[in-house]
Design an enzyme around this catalytic site. Structure first.
Site, PDB file in Angstrom:
ATOM      1  N   GLY A   1       2.741   2.286  10.822  1.00 28.44           N
ATOM      2  CA  GLY A   1       3.676   3.401  10.688  1.00 28.44           C
ATOM      3  C   GLY A   1       4.389   3.767  11.975  1.00 28.44           C
ATOM      4  O   GLY A   1       5.031   4.809  12.063  1.00 28.44           O
TER       5      GLY A   1
ATOM      6  N   GLU B   1      -5.057  -4.966  10.540  1.00 30.17           N
ATOM      7  CA  GLU B   1      -4.024  -3.942  10.724  1.00 30.17           C
ATOM      8  C   GLU B   1      -4.290  -3.181  12.022  1.00 30.17           C
ATOM      9  O   GLU B   1      -5.054  -2.210  12.024  1.00 30.17           O
ATOM     10  CB  GLU B   1      -4.062  -2.948   9.561  1.00 30.17           C
ATOM     11  CG  GLU B   1      -3.820  -3.557   8.211  1.00 30.17           C
ATOM     12  CD  GLU B   1      -3.321  -2.523   7.201  1.00 30.17           C
ATOM     13  OE1 GLU B   1      -2.229  -2.720   6.673  1.00 30.17           O
ATOM     14  OE2 GLU B   1      -4.011  -1.515   6.974  1.00 30.17           O
TER      15      GLU B   1
ATOM     16  N   HIS C   1      -9.534   0.966   4.914  1.00 41.03           N
ATOM     17  CA  HIS C   1      -8.263   1.196   5.615  1.00 41.03           C
ATOM     18  C   HIS C   1      -8.524   2.166   6.768  1.00 41.03           C
ATOM     19  O   HIS C   1      -9.333   3.088   6.652  1.00 41.03           O
ATOM     20  CB  HIS C   1      -7.219   1.773   4.645  1.00 41.03           C
ATOM     21  CG  HIS C   1      -5.845   1.745   5.219  1.00 41.03           C
ATOM     22  ND1 HIS C   1      -5.424   2.650   6.164  1.00 41.03           N
ATOM     23  CD2 HIS C   1      -4.802   0.890   5.015  1.00 41.03           C
ATOM     24  CE1 HIS C   1      -4.177   2.352   6.506  1.00 41.03           C
ATOM     25  NE2 HIS C   1      -3.779   1.301   5.825  1.00 41.03           N
TER      26      HIS C   1
ATOM     27  N   ASN D   1       0.866  -1.176   0.000  1.00 36.01           N
ATOM     28  CA  ASN D   1       0.000   0.000   0.000  1.00 36.01           C
ATOM     29  C   ASN D   1       0.906   1.230   0.000  1.00 36.01           C
ATOM     30  O   ASN D   1       1.486   1.569   1.031  1.00 36.01           O
ATOM     31  CB  ASN D   1      -0.899  -0.031   1.246  1.00 36.01           C
ATOM     32  CG  ASN D   1      -1.740   1.229   1.364  1.00 36.01           C
ATOM     33  OD1 ASN D   1      -1.774   2.062   0.460  1.00 36.01           O
ATOM     34  ND2 ASN D   1      -2.426   1.369   2.497  1.00 36.01           N
TER      35      ASN D   1
ATOM     36  N   GLU E   1      -6.978   4.596   7.799  1.00 35.83           N
ATOM     37  CA  GLU E   1      -6.769   6.012   7.459  1.00 35.83           C
ATOM     38  C   GLU E   1      -7.996   6.581   6.754  1.00 35.83           C
ATOM     39  O   GLU E   1      -8.288   7.772   6.860  1.00 35.83           O
ATOM     40  CB  GLU E   1      -5.495   6.146   6.601  1.00 35.83           C
ATOM     41  CG  GLU E   1      -4.255   5.906   7.456  1.00 35.83           C
ATOM     42  CD  GLU E   1      -3.071   5.295   6.717  1.00 35.83           C
ATOM     43  OE1 GLU E   1      -3.026   5.353   5.482  1.00 35.83           O
ATOM     44  OE2 GLU E   1      -2.187   4.747   7.407  1.00 35.83           O
TER      45      GLU E   1
ATOM     46  N   LYS F   1       0.099   4.205  -0.280  1.00 32.48           N
ATOM     47  CA  LYS F   1      -0.596   5.366   0.331  1.00 32.48           C
ATOM     48  C   LYS F   1      -0.410   6.598  -0.553  1.00 32.48           C
ATOM     49  O   LYS F   1      -0.261   6.473  -1.769  1.00 32.48           O
ATOM     50  CB  LYS F   1      -0.117   5.580   1.771  1.00 32.48           C
ATOM     51  CG  LYS F   1      -0.211   4.286   2.598  1.00 32.48           C
ATOM     52  CD  LYS F   1      -0.051   4.485   4.074  1.00 32.48           C
ATOM     53  CE  LYS F   1      -0.176   3.138   4.784  1.00 32.48           C
ATOM     54  NZ  LYS F   1      -0.112   3.226   6.229  1.00 32.48           N
TER      55      LYS F   1
ATOM     56  N   SER G   1       3.717  -2.108  10.377  1.00 32.89           N
ATOM     57  CA  SER G   1       5.166  -2.187  10.599  1.00 32.89           C
ATOM     58  C   SER G   1       5.727  -3.570  10.272  1.00 32.89           C
ATOM     59  O   SER G   1       6.645  -4.052  10.950  1.00 32.89           O
ATOM     60  CB  SER G   1       5.527  -1.773  12.036  1.00 32.89           C
ATOM     61  OG  SER G   1       5.144  -0.430  12.260  1.00 32.89           O
TER      62      SER G   1
HETATM   63  P1  13P Z   1       3.144   0.335   7.658  1.00 32.69           P
HETATM   64  O1  13P Z   1       3.650  -0.949   7.063  1.00 32.69           O
HETATM   65  O2  13P Z   1       3.872   1.546   7.172  1.00 32.69           O
HETATM   66  O3  13P Z   1       3.034   0.250   9.149  1.00 32.69           O
HETATM   67  O4  13P Z   1       1.634   0.526   7.104  1.00 32.69           O
HETATM   68  C1  13P Z   1       0.751  -0.537   7.157  1.00 32.69           C
HETATM   69  C2  13P Z   1      -0.458  -0.156   6.389  1.00 32.69           C
HETATM   70  O5  13P Z   1      -1.187   0.732   6.769  1.00 32.69           O
HETATM   71  C3  13P Z   1      -0.711  -0.885   5.141  1.00 32.69           C
HETATM   72  O6  13P Z   1      -2.003  -0.642   4.669  1.00 32.69           O
END
Ligand code: 13P
Length: 253
Positions: free
Chosen positions: A175, A169, A97, A9, A99, A11, A215
Site C-alpha cells: 500500500g 509481501e 497476512h 485481496n 495486517e 481487504k 504495490s
Molecule cells: P497492495 O497491492 O495494495 O500493496 O497490497 C498488497 C497486499 O497486501 C495484498 O495482500
C-alpha cells in the site's frame, strides 16, 4: 509445472453494491485474463456466499477468503471455519497476512494451526510472510522471513506442504507504492524455494507457487513475474480495478 496465480485481496474495501459491480466488471473481461493463470478474488466474507452463486458458471474465476479460524465449529463468535468456507465451494484462504499479524496479534503457532485446518478441509492456504522496514534496514530480513515460514509451515508433512501457496509481501511495500525491485523479491523467493528444497526435496519445492505482493501493478508486474521463483502476485489496491487486475494477469512472459 507450478501454477501461475494472480489473486486479488480486496481487504476491507467496497460496500456490497460496489463489490458486485466489480465482480460484474471482472466477468465482462472473461477471456481477456492470462491463459493458464489461476485467477482468484478474495472479497470480504459476507459477500462470499452470493459471489459463489454468481460465479458458478465461471470456471476461470475462483474465490478465496481473507481469513479463517482453525476449529471446525462451536463457540467462537465472529469466526469462520474452514468447513463453512468449504460448504460454499471456496478454494483458497489467506493466512497470516501482515495486517492480521499486526492488528489481531496472530502469532506463528496460531497460523500453523490455521494452515493445517484449511488443508484438512481441502482449502488451499495462501500463507503470507514478509518483513517490516526496520527489519529490512537492519539486514536480518532473510532470517526473519525464513523463521516465519519454518515456524508456521515446516511442521507439515511433505504432501501437505505441496498443497500450500506462499506469498512474500514485504510490509514496507504494501500500500505504499514502493514495490520491491524484481531482484529484491527474487532474492527472498529463491531463498524460500531453496529452504523448501533442503527440507522437503526438489519435487515438492518445485510444486509450491510463491507469489509476490506489495504495490504490484500493471506496470511493474511483468518484471516481477519474469523472475524464476516468482509465480504470480497477491494484489491489493490494483485488484480493485478490473482492467488493472486483468493486465496483471497478462504479465507472465
Ligand atoms: P497492495 O497491492 O495494495 O500493496 O497490497 C498488497 C497486499 O497486501 C495484498 O495482500
Amino acid at each position: 509445472m507450478r501454477k501461475k496465480i494472480v489473486a486479488g485481496n480486496w481487504k476491507m474495501n467496497l460496500d456490497y453494491s460496489e463489490a458486485k459491480a466489480l465482480l460484474h466488471d471482472l466477468i465482462k473481461l472473461k477471456g481477456k485474463f492470462g491463459k493458464d493463470v489461476e485467477v482468484v478474488i478474495c472479497p470480504s466474507s459476507p459477500y462470499l456466499a452470493v459471489f459463489a452463486e454468481l460465479i458458478k458458471d465461471q470456471n476461470w474465476l475462483h474465490l478465496g477468503a481473507q481469513n479463517a479460524y482453525f476449529e471446525d465449529s462451536g463457540a467462537f463468535t465472529g469466526e469462520i471455519s474452514p468447513i463453512q468456507l468449504k460448504s460454499l465451494g471456496i478454494k483458497y484462504c489467506l493466512v497470516g497476512h501482515s495486517e492480521r499479524r499486526d492488528n489481531f496479534n496472530e502469532d506463528y503457532a496460531l497460523l500453523a494451526k490455521k494452515v493445517k485446518a484449511l488443508i484438512a478441509h481441502d482449502i488451499t492456504p495462501v500463507f503470507c510472510c514478509g518483513e517490516q522496514l526496520q527489519v529490512r534496514d537492519s539486514n536480518v530480513y532473510r532470517e526473519f522471513v525464513m523463521k516465519q515460514i519454518e515456524d508456521s509451515l515446516f511442521g507439515l508433512p511433505a504432501p501437505e506442504i505441496a498443497k500450500c501457496v506462499i506469498a512474500y509481501e514485504p510490509i514496507w511495500a504494501i500500500g505504499t507504492g514502493k514495490t520491491a525491485t524484481a531482484e529484491q523479491a527474487q532474492e527472498i523467493h529463491g531463498l524460500i524455494r531453496a529452504r523448501l528444497t533442503s527440507t522437503f526435496g526438489e519435487k515438492i519445492a518445485n510444486e509450491v507457487p510463491i507469489l509476490y505482493g506489495g504495490s504490484c501493478k500493471g506496470d511493474n508486474a511483468k518484471e516481477l513475474f519474469s523472475q524464476k521463483d516468482i509465480d504470480g502476485g497477491l494484489i491489493g489496491g490494483a485488484s480493485l480495478k478490473a482492467d488493472e487486475f486483468c493486465a496483471i494477469s497478462n504479465s507472465f512472459v
